[in-house]
Design an enzyme around this catalytic site. Sequence first.
Site, PDB file in Angstrom:
ATOM      1  N   LYS A 112      -1.063   2.385  -6.164  1.00 14.85           N
ATOM      2  CA  LYS A 112      -0.513   3.201  -5.068  1.00 14.85           C
ATOM      3  C   LYS A 112      -0.861   4.670  -5.286  1.00 14.85           C
ATOM      4  CE  LYS A 112       1.871   0.431  -2.439  1.00 14.85           C
ATOM      5  NZ  LYS A 112       1.642   0.101  -1.113  1.00 14.85           N
ATOM      6  N   LYS A 192      -8.195  -6.415  -1.794  1.00 12.77           N
ATOM      7  CA  LYS A 192      -7.236  -7.325  -1.173  1.00 12.77           C
ATOM      8  C   LYS A 192      -7.024  -6.898   0.280  1.00 12.77           C
ATOM      9  CE  LYS A 192      -2.724  -5.618  -1.637  1.00 12.77           C
ATOM     10  NZ  LYS A 192      -1.359  -5.504  -1.958  1.00 12.77           N
ATOM     11  N   LYS A 195      -3.182  -3.470   5.121  1.00 11.61           N
ATOM     12  CA  LYS A 195      -3.106  -2.533   6.237  1.00 11.61           C
ATOM     13  C   LYS A 195      -3.519  -1.144   5.783  1.00 11.61           C
ATOM     14  CE  LYS A 195      -1.814  -3.914   9.506  1.00 11.61           C
ATOM     15  NZ  LYS A 195      -1.439  -4.764  10.542  1.00 11.61           N
TER      16      LYS A 195
HETATM   17  P1  TYM Z   1       3.918  -6.732   1.372  1.00 17.29           P
HETATM   18  O1  TYM Z   1       4.672  -6.239   2.548  1.00 17.29           O
HETATM   19  O2  TYM Z   1       2.788  -5.918   0.868  1.00 17.29           O
HETATM   20  O3  TYM Z   1       3.360  -8.169   1.668  1.00 17.29           O
HETATM   21  C1  TYM Z   1       4.193  -9.231   2.145  1.00 17.29           C
HETATM   22  C2  TYM Z   1       3.760 -10.519   1.484  1.00 17.29           C
HETATM   23  O4  TYM Z   1       2.383 -10.794   1.784  1.00 17.29           O
HETATM   24  C3  TYM Z   1       1.644 -10.996   0.572  1.00 17.29           C
HETATM   25  N1  TYM Z   1       0.292 -10.452   0.754  1.00 17.29           N
HETATM   26  C4  TYM Z   1      -0.832 -11.093   0.440  1.00 17.29           C
HETATM   27  N2  TYM Z   1      -1.046 -12.318  -0.046  1.00 17.29           N
HETATM   28  C5  TYM Z   1      -2.336 -12.685  -0.224  1.00 17.29           C
HETATM   29  N3  TYM Z   1      -3.407 -11.895   0.045  1.00 17.29           N
HETATM   30  C6  TYM Z   1      -3.224 -10.646   0.540  1.00 17.29           C
HETATM   31  N4  TYM Z   1      -4.265  -9.881   0.827  1.00 17.29           N
HETATM   32  C7  TYM Z   1      -1.881 -10.201   0.754  1.00 17.29           C
HETATM   33  N5  TYM Z   1      -1.354  -9.050   1.227  1.00 17.29           N
HETATM   34  C8  TYM Z   1      -0.013  -9.224   1.209  1.00 17.29           C
HETATM   35  C9  TYM Z   1       2.399 -10.213  -0.474  1.00 17.29           C
HETATM   36  O5  TYM Z   1       2.112 -10.671  -1.778  1.00 17.29           O
HETATM   37  C10 TYM Z   1       3.829 -10.446  -0.066  1.00 17.29           C
HETATM   38  O6  TYM Z   1       4.310 -11.656  -0.573  1.00 17.29           O
HETATM   39  N6  TYM Z   1       6.771  -5.538  -2.515  1.00 17.29           N
HETATM   40  C11 TYM Z   1       6.638  -6.499  -1.456  1.00 17.29           C
HETATM   41  C12 TYM Z   1       7.888  -6.597  -0.575  1.00 17.29           C
HETATM   42  C13 TYM Z   1       9.168  -6.906  -1.296  1.00 17.29           C
HETATM   43  C14 TYM Z   1       9.522  -8.154  -1.886  1.00 17.29           C
HETATM   44  C15 TYM Z   1      10.854  -7.963  -2.356  1.00 17.29           C
HETATM   45  C16 TYM Z   1       8.855  -9.359  -2.075  1.00 17.29           C
HETATM   46  C17 TYM Z   1      10.230  -6.060  -1.426  1.00 17.29           C
HETATM   47  N7  TYM Z   1      11.221  -6.708  -2.070  1.00 17.29           N
HETATM   48  C18 TYM Z   1      11.499  -8.992  -3.036  1.00 17.29           C
HETATM   49  C19 TYM Z   1       9.536 -10.382  -2.734  1.00 17.29           C
HETATM   50  C20 TYM Z   1      10.835 -10.191  -3.210  1.00 17.29           C
HETATM   51  C21 TYM Z   1       5.490  -6.052  -0.565  1.00 17.29           C
HETATM   52  O7  TYM Z   1       5.199  -4.887  -0.470  1.00 17.29           O
HETATM   53  O8  TYM Z   1       4.929  -7.049   0.169  1.00 17.29           O
END
Ligand code: TYM
Length: 324
Positions: A112, A192, A195
């Site tokens: 980040k 990866k 957005k």
């Molecule tokens: P976020 O919002 O970035 O993504 C949501 C979910 O999508 C998965 N993901 C992917 N999986 C495979 N390939 C990709 N390119 C890809 N991009 C996103 C992410 O792994 C995620 O599962 N920190 C987390 C949000 C969060 C969370 C939590 C998750 C906050 N609290 C507690 C689990 C438990 C996040 O930013 O996900």
Amino acid sequence: MKRRVFSGARPTGRQHLGNFLGAIQNYVNLQDEYDCVYCIVDVHALTSLEDTGGLQKNINEMVLDWLAAGLDPRKSILFVQSHIPEVMELHTLLSMITPLGWLLRVPTFKEKARLQPENINYGLVGYPVLMTADIVLYKGEFIPVGEDQLPHIELAREIARRFNNLFGYTFPEPEAKLTLFPLILGLDGKEKMSKQVGNDIDISLSDKETTERVMTAVTDPARRYRNDPGHPEICNIYRLQQYFNPFGLDNIGEQCRTAKIGCVDCKMLLAQEINSTLKPFRERRAALAEKPGYLVDVLADGAQRARAIAKETLKEVKQKMGLL
Ligand code: TYM
């Protein structure tokens, strides 16, 4: 009693194929066997958003994506993180037992910091602590996430373990649940899909927009001319064919290797398969978009159910920490 699944996602806009294949597929599949709690983590989104004007719209887009993909509010609790203030309190309490060194070495923090060097805020460092608070507030045992979240889940396990050692057993150590496609690369074929990088394909695009996006994808760089033989094993478009076109896969691989099919043909095929796979999803999404009142009700009901659990856990934590 059913065991608890918890997961969350940031409302950064419409969900893309990475979210869909890496996480949402599992959210939906786990609903029957587990007691599922899914959270739209709007506070986490603030760590990278400078303009928060679109946040409510993004939350709306996310509920639409989730419901249309098959999340059922009668089976799962769907709610918005900031609607449950207990999570902020738990975050502060957990921050007192989390060594700073653990947080500074988390690879996603470094990532980040690379992506937004002008905005390395305090919330970014504490991001995994807030994420742990999300999970343990609901005593989540299984966490469906993509591979990129594994370092966070590992840290959540360490924080939960530390809390249990210091104050007595309270939290299960959460365990990640990956799909068969835990890491989807973006259109650049390198990073990866995300957005923030801008290399994504949103699942709610129209057929035409999807085809246009797929056409911009980077394929095998060694295939400069139509007659050059390809190497499907290193091509991201081929990888996506594995999900969207599993029965045509061997054929496409062979035709690519022998240059019988060009990259443009292969992308056209993929776009068609994505569009036909997502057709029912897109139809459901369009119908749901006509019912904004329903979306508000789903989140209000989810918040009420989530809050009842959150209050119990926070009380237990405060008692154990000597605050009550
Ligand atoms: P976020 O919002 O970035 O993504 C949501 C979910 O999508 C998965 N993901 C992917 N999986 C495979 N390939 C990709 N390119 C890809 N991009 C996103 C992410 O792994 C995620 O599962 N920190 C987390 C949000 C969060 C969370 C939590 C998750 C906050 N609290 C507690 C689990 C438990 C996040 O930013 O996900």
